[in-house]
Write a protein that holds these residues in place. Sequence first.
Motif, PDB file in Angstrom:
ATOM      1  N   GLU A 169       0.816  -1.219   0.000  1.00 16.60           N
ATOM      2  CA  GLU A 169       0.000   0.000   0.000  1.00 16.60           C
ATOM      3  C   GLU A 169       0.847   1.265   0.000  1.00 16.60           C
ATOM      4  O   GLU A 169       0.453   2.288  -0.564  1.00 16.60           O
ATOM      5  N   VAL A 170       2.011   1.209   0.637  1.00 15.28           N
ATOM      6  CA  VAL A 170       2.931   2.341   0.685  1.00 15.28           C
ATOM      7  C   VAL A 170       4.293   1.794   1.094  1.00 15.28           C
ATOM      8  O   VAL A 170       4.382   0.928   1.967  1.00 15.28           O
ATOM      9  N   SER A 171       5.360   2.256   0.455  1.00 14.68           N
ATOM     10  CA  SER A 171       6.694   1.733   0.758  1.00 14.68           C
ATOM     11  C   SER A 171       7.225   2.336   2.058  1.00 14.68           C
ATOM     12  O   SER A 171       6.789   3.405   2.497  1.00 14.68           O
ATOM     13  N   PRO A 172       8.191   1.641   2.721  1.00 17.42           N
ATOM     14  CA  PRO A 172       8.654   2.064   4.052  1.00 17.42           C
ATOM     15  C   PRO A 172       9.155   3.496   4.140  1.00 17.42           C
ATOM     16  O   PRO A 172       8.764   4.249   5.036  1.00 17.42           O
ATOM     17  N   PHE A 173      10.032   3.914   3.216  1.00 19.38           N
ATOM     18  CA  PHE A 173      10.637   5.241   3.338  1.00 19.38           C
ATOM     19  C   PHE A 173       9.644   6.346   2.983  1.00 19.38           C
ATOM     20  O   PHE A 173       9.704   7.447   3.545  1.00 19.38           O
ATOM     21  N   VAL A 174       8.731   6.048   2.058  1.00 25.74           N
ATOM     22  CA  VAL A 174       7.663   7.003   1.753  1.00 25.74           C
ATOM     23  C   VAL A 174       6.772   7.188   2.969  1.00 25.74           C
ATOM     24  O   VAL A 174       6.389   8.312   3.331  1.00 25.74           O
ATOM     25  N   LEU A 175       6.454   6.094   3.636  1.00 24.83           N
ATOM     26  CA  LEU A 175       5.601   6.146   4.818  1.00 24.83           C
ATOM     27  C   LEU A 175       6.235   6.969   5.930  1.00 24.83           C
ATOM     28  O   LEU A 175       5.580   7.822   6.541  1.00 24.83           O
ATOM     29  N   VAL A 176       7.518   6.727   6.187  1.00 26.13           N
ATOM     30  CA  VAL A 176       8.205   7.475   7.249  1.00 26.13           C
ATOM     31  C   VAL A 176       8.263   8.957   6.913  1.00 26.13           C
ATOM     32  O   VAL A 176       8.006   9.819   7.769  1.00 26.13           O
ATOM     33  N   PHE A 177       8.589   9.285   5.659  1.00 25.98           N
ATOM     34  CA  PHE A 177       8.663  10.700   5.264  1.00 25.98           C
ATOM     35  C   PHE A 177       7.306  11.377   5.420  1.00 25.98           C
ATOM     36  O   PHE A 177       7.201  12.470   5.996  1.00 25.98           O
ATOM     37  N   LEU A 178       6.247  10.745   4.916  1.00 29.18           N
ATOM     38  CA  LEU A 178       4.922  11.365   4.967  1.00 29.18           C
ATOM     39  C   LEU A 178       4.427  11.519   6.394  1.00 29.18           C
ATOM     40  O   LEU A 178       3.813  12.539   6.739  1.00 29.18           O
ATOM     41  N   ARG A 179       4.686  10.512   7.240  1.00 31.86           N
ATOM     42  CA  ARG A 179       4.179  10.608   8.610  1.00 31.86           C
ATOM     43  C   ARG A 179       4.802  11.788   9.342  1.00 31.86           C
ATOM     44  O   ARG A 179       4.112  12.529  10.044  1.00 31.86           O
ATOM     45  N   TRP A 180       6.110  12.004   9.160  1.00 33.55           N
ATOM     46  CA  TRP A 180       6.745  13.101   9.881  1.00 33.55           C
ATOM     47  C   TRP A 180       6.506  14.441   9.212  1.00 33.55           C
ATOM     48  O   TRP A 180       6.487  15.478   9.880  1.00 33.55           O
ATOM     49  N   LEU A 181       6.291  14.436   7.900  1.00 35.02           N
ATOM     50  CA  LEU A 181       5.921  15.678   7.231  1.00 35.02           C
ATOM     51  C   LEU A 181       4.568  16.159   7.738  1.00 35.02           C
ATOM     52  O   LEU A 181       4.393  17.352   8.058  1.00 35.02           O
ATOM     53  N   ILE A 182       3.618  15.243   7.838  1.00 40.98           N
ATOM     54  CA  ILE A 182       2.280  15.597   8.320  1.00 40.98           C
ATOM     55  C   ILE A 182       2.342  16.089   9.759  1.00 40.98           C
ATOM     56  O   ILE A 182       1.748  17.120  10.121  1.00 40.98           O
ATOM     57  N   VAL A 183       3.071  15.355  10.604  1.00 43.68           N
ATOM     58  CA  VAL A 183       3.163  15.744  12.020  1.00 43.68           C
ATOM     59  C   VAL A 183       3.845  17.099  12.163  1.00 43.68           C
ATOM     60  O   VAL A 183       3.393  17.954  12.938  1.00 43.68           O
ATOM     61  N   SER A 184       4.927  17.328  11.420  1.00 46.23           N
ATOM     62  CA  SER A 184       5.654  18.594  11.556  1.00 46.23           C
ATOM     63  C   SER A 184       4.806  19.776  11.097  1.00 46.23           C
ATOM     64  O   SER A 184       4.821  20.848  11.725  1.00 46.23           O
ATOM     65  N   ILE A 185       4.053  19.604  10.018  1.00 47.25           N
ATOM     66  CA  ILE A 185       3.171  20.675   9.548  1.00 47.25           C
ATOM     67  C   ILE A 185       2.082  20.956  10.578  1.00 47.25           C
ATOM     68  O   ILE A 185       1.781  22.118  10.901  1.00 47.25           O
ATOM     69  N   LEU A 186       1.492  19.899  11.109  1.00 48.66           N
ATOM     70  CA  LEU A 186       0.428  20.053  12.104  1.00 48.66           C
ATOM     71  C   LEU A 186       0.934  20.760  13.357  1.00 48.66           C
ATOM     72  O   LEU A 186       0.331  21.742  13.823  1.00 48.66           O
ATOM     73  N   MET A 187       2.049  20.277  13.902  1.00 50.75           N
ATOM     74  CA  MET A 187       2.563  20.839  15.150  1.00 50.75           C
ATOM     75  C   MET A 187       3.067  22.269  14.954  1.00 50.75           C
ATOM     76  O   MET A 187       2.851  23.133  15.813  1.00 50.75           O
ATOM     77  N   THR A 188       3.731  22.531  13.836  1.00 53.99           N
ATOM     78  CA  THR A 188       4.261  23.871  13.605  1.00 53.99           C
ATOM     79  C   THR A 188       3.138  24.891  13.418  1.00 53.99           C
ATOM     80  O   THR A 188       3.223  26.025  13.921  1.00 53.99           O
ATOM     81  N   SER A 189       2.094  24.486  12.716  1.00 52.84           N
ATOM     82  CA  SER A 189       0.977  25.409  12.506  1.00 52.84           C
ATOM     83  C   SER A 189       0.287  25.757  13.811  1.00 52.84           C
ATOM     84  O   SER A 189      -0.227  26.868  13.976  1.00 52.84           O
ATOM     85  N   LEU A 190       0.279  24.833  14.757  1.00 51.44           N
ATOM     86  CA  LEU A 190      -0.382  25.071  16.042  1.00 51.44           C
ATOM     87  C   LEU A 190       0.519  25.796  17.041  1.00 51.44           C
ATOM     88  O   LEU A 190       0.029  26.548  17.888  1.00 51.44           O
ATOM     89  N   LEU A 191       1.828  25.583  16.942  1.00 53.45           N
ATOM     90  CA  LEU A 191       2.717  26.034  18.013  1.00 53.45           C
ATOM     91  C   LEU A 191       3.819  26.984  17.541  1.00 53.45           C
ATOM     92  O   LEU A 191       4.773  27.214  18.281  1.00 53.45           O
ATOM     93  N   TYR A 192       3.719  27.542  16.358  1.00 53.82           N
ATOM     94  CA  TYR A 192       4.811  28.367  15.843  1.00 53.82           C
ATOM     95  C   TYR A 192       5.224  29.499  16.792  1.00 53.82           C
ATOM     96  O   TYR A 192       6.425  29.704  17.027  1.00 53.82           O
TER      97      TYR A 192
END
Length: 305
Positions: A40-63
């Motif tokens: 469904e999704v390759s390992p390195f793509v999954l790791v990159f997307l998960r942390w990209l999503i988390v970093s965008i979410l957290m930064t937008s809330l806590l900048y």
Amino acid sequence: MIATTRRLGASFFNRPVLMLFIAMLSWGGNTIAGRLAIGEVSPFVLVFLRWLIVSILMTSLLYPRIRAEWPTMRPRLGVMMLMALFGFVAFNMLFYIAAYTTTAINLGILQGAMPILVLVGTVLVFRARVLPLQILGILATMVGVALVATHGDLSALGSLSINPGDGIMFLACIFYAGYTLALRNRPRVSGLVFFSVLSIFAAICSVPALAYEMASGGALWPTPDGWLIVLFVSLFPSCLAQIFFMRAVELIGPGRAGVFINLVPIFSALLAVAILSEPFHLHHGAALVLVLGGIWLSERRSALA
């Protein structure tokens, strides 16, 4: 209403046991996600997307808070980058690679070795005192991990015929144990701000591996089901679980918090049997008893010290 919500939130973030319970359940679910991600999704793509999503979410809330506390973190940015690299990126990449060649039950049970790895690291790094029961606990846990790695045939240790996925998972556990130990001396900023910056570093550190996977032709971008997996691991194992675990370490220390990782193999085994219909063999049960028993013995120090 707002005041009540704030009081409830403050009360929750002062309950380490409850936070650790939710975190371990999320990480148990991550073992299932790792298996479901295959195709469904390759390992390195999954790791990159998960942390990209988390970093965008957290930064937008806590900048604003990140900007305000940045001077305090600046002297430790190098250490924080390493923590993100080993604890968030390397651990998860190895975890998802291991999922291709081992079962979710094995992934969960092997994670049960982390409390002992944290204990050993505490002794080596912080010169903590070791009691005889703790040594016995370490030995019991090592035997439990060996049972999983050899699929119940300890004679395989002599011929080194161990499932590669289990060995990869154990290496991942070593990386996360190092991250857990490093949390003890993290910069004195709020946990949410600290985690936000680590998530940014994790997204950055995952880019080289993603580039390699794309260049080698192994990258698989998420299918519709793959996006559900990405969103799950981003919100629960990556975001909430990490925040709860970090806060619990802050409240009760890495040694005691690390012990709760013994819940991961239990949740993983139950979820794997219920969701993936994986078989539960006798050596799995024996390994669980040894790993959990070893952790229990190692924790007797609280009563004897």
